[in-house]
Design an enzyme around this catalytic site. Structure first.
Site, PDB file in Angstrom:
ATOM      1  N   GLU A 158      -3.572   7.542  -3.954  1.00  0.00           N
ATOM      2  CA  GLU A 158      -3.575   6.269  -3.226  1.00  0.00           C
ATOM      3  C   GLU A 158      -3.473   5.124  -4.225  1.00  0.00           C
ATOM      4  O   GLU A 158      -4.292   5.027  -5.136  1.00  0.00           O
ATOM      5  CB  GLU A 158      -4.853   6.128  -2.396  1.00  0.00           C
ATOM      6  CG  GLU A 158      -4.874   4.856  -1.547  1.00  0.00           C
ATOM      7  CD  GLU A 158      -6.142   4.742  -0.729  1.00  0.00           C
ATOM      8  OE1 GLU A 158      -6.045   4.766   0.520  1.00  0.00           O
ATOM      9  OE2 GLU A 158      -7.232   4.627  -1.330  1.00  0.00           O
TER      10      GLU A 158
ATOM     11  N   TYR B  64       0.856  -1.188   0.000  1.00  0.00           N
ATOM     12  CA  TYR B  64       0.000   0.000   0.000  1.00  0.00           C
ATOM     13  C   TYR B  64       0.888   1.232   0.000  1.00  0.00           C
ATOM     14  O   TYR B  64       1.833   1.330   0.794  1.00  0.00           O
ATOM     15  CB  TYR B  64      -0.881   0.025   1.249  1.00  0.00           C
ATOM     16  CG  TYR B  64      -1.640   1.327   1.437  1.00  0.00           C
ATOM     17  CD1 TYR B  64      -2.917   1.475   0.930  1.00  0.00           C
ATOM     18  CD2 TYR B  64      -1.072   2.397   2.135  1.00  0.00           C
ATOM     19  CE1 TYR B  64      -3.621   2.673   1.102  1.00  0.00           C
ATOM     20  CE2 TYR B  64      -1.758   3.585   2.306  1.00  0.00           C
ATOM     21  CZ  TYR B  64      -3.031   3.712   1.786  1.00  0.00           C
ATOM     22  OH  TYR B  64      -3.720   4.894   1.952  1.00  0.00           O
TER      23      TYR B  64
END
Length: 388
Positions: free
Chosen positions: A193, A109
């Protein structure tokens, strides 16, 4: 404003971030036909909504053949997905993104946002990527590590060391994150993101999923993004409000909220909830809004059937004086068929003038000297339906 996956990936791809080959489809037949343009052994069909958590809500499906892609697209299109990041009513799926399935070796991530202390871009990273990331992050804050990004020769060495500690190594991964940083800075973004950020079995680094957020306050510098305001995650009223210099987010309560300032709006909604009420919206009247703009925002609340009473919590200051907001409310009521009771707390520049405007123009208003007094009263009206 959040962009959908296909929009986010399109922008990142322009900056050299590798993504799986994919196509956007609006019908099952189109999804099946577009498979012929994708070089893949297996496909992924993804519901295009702006909220996160769609994987856990059944919004991502795998398919082995073009006909199976069509079946999955048929099931997703026009369905409503409810995730942890949507309202209770969920978000309707109006399109799907069909892309080549990726053979993933490792999943991470990464995100870029602003560091509130320094105002500089900050990289957030975790060795745990994919659909379970948010749950893991809630349970263990140490899952996510942060690093301030700088555009200097020394910063690259620091970034290399930081990523290595997370488990991300190699010049291609480093270049990808540098490219994402450039996209963040060049386009006035508030969020980049990438989840998951993956290393494939053959050693390539790719953004398998991505989400970008545009800073609407910088929209005057980015007219090329204007067309994206029709994004499927934004309701028609929220889209309309943007045109009138109002940030509006629809909620599920029955108290319409009119405030000038994001912080004031959030605090007001929190106080309503603490007092046992339910706000119907979040509103932030921008400093550039005129009285006629404000009138349009108030009209949206008056025509919302779930709204039973309005709370006007205004602090005049800066470029938005209290009387400007009051004039907007008056304009809205002068042409509204539905004249809901108003509870008002008005302070700051031209507060007395603003209060007099509401009273003199016969707006059905009760005024209070304190926020708590106004909020307790508006919650009472919302619960009982009785105004003075």
């Amino acid at each position: 404003m959040m962009l959908s996956e296909n929009q986010s990936k399109e922008l990142l791809c322009q900056y050299g971030v590798s993504i799986p080959e994919g196509r956007l489809a609006h019908t099952p037949d189109e999804a099946e036909r577009l498979c012929k343009e994708i070089d893949a052994r297996k496909y992924v069909v993804k519901a295009q909504i702006t909220a996160g958590g769609r994987g856990l809500a059944g919004g991502i499906k795998f398919a082995a053949t073009p006909s199976a892609v069509a079946n999955e697209a048929r099931a997703l299109l026009n369905s409503t997905l409810v995730t942890d990041q949507t309202a209770a009513s969920g978000e309707k799926v109006r399109s799907v993104y069909v892309e080549a399935a990726v053979d993933i070796a490792n999943s991470y991530y990464i995100a870029i946002s602003f560091d509130p202390g320094s105002g500089r871009p900050m990289l957030l990273a975790s060795a745990s990527g994919g659909v379970e990331f948010e749950q893991l992050a809630r349970m263990d804050e140490s899952t996510v590590k942060s690093h301030i990004l700088d555009d200097t020769p020394e910063a690259r060495d620091a970034l290399t060391a930081f990523l290595k500690d997370v488990g991300i190594e190699g010049p291609e991964a480093l270049d990808t994150i540098e490219n994402a940083r450039k996209a963040f800075c060049d386009n006035d973004l508030t969020l980049v993101e990438i989840n998951p950020f993956v290393r494939t079995r053959d050693g390539k680094w790719m953004a398998v999923d991505a989400k970008l957020a545009l800073d609407r306050n910088a929209s005057f510098r980015r007219p090329e993004f204007d067309s994206m305001i029709t994004d499927p995650g934004t309701s028609s009223d929220e889209t309309e409000a943007q045109k009138y210099n109002i940030n509006l987010v629809q909620l599920t309560g029955n108290i319409g909220v009119v405030t000038n300032g994001a912080g004031l709006g959030l605090a007001t909604n929190d106080m309503i909830t603490d007092a046992g009420g339910k706000p119907a919206n979040f509103m932030d009247i921008r400093t550039t809004a005129r009285s006629f703009d404000i009138a349009r925002g108030v009209e949206m609340l008056l025509t919302d059937a779930q709204v039973q009473v309005l709370l006007l919590n205004i602090h005049g200051g800066g470029m938005t004086a209290a009387d400007t907001v009051a004039e907007g409310v008056n304009f809205a009521y002068s042409r509204a068929k539905r004249k809901l009771p108003v509870v008002a707390h008005i302070a700051g520049h031209n507060a007395e003038w603003g209060t007099n405007i509401l009273r003199d123009r016969k707006v059905p208003v009760e005024t209070f000297d304190t926020m708590s007094g106004a909020i307790n009263r508006v919650v009472e009206i919302a619960k009982t339906g009785r105004a003075r």
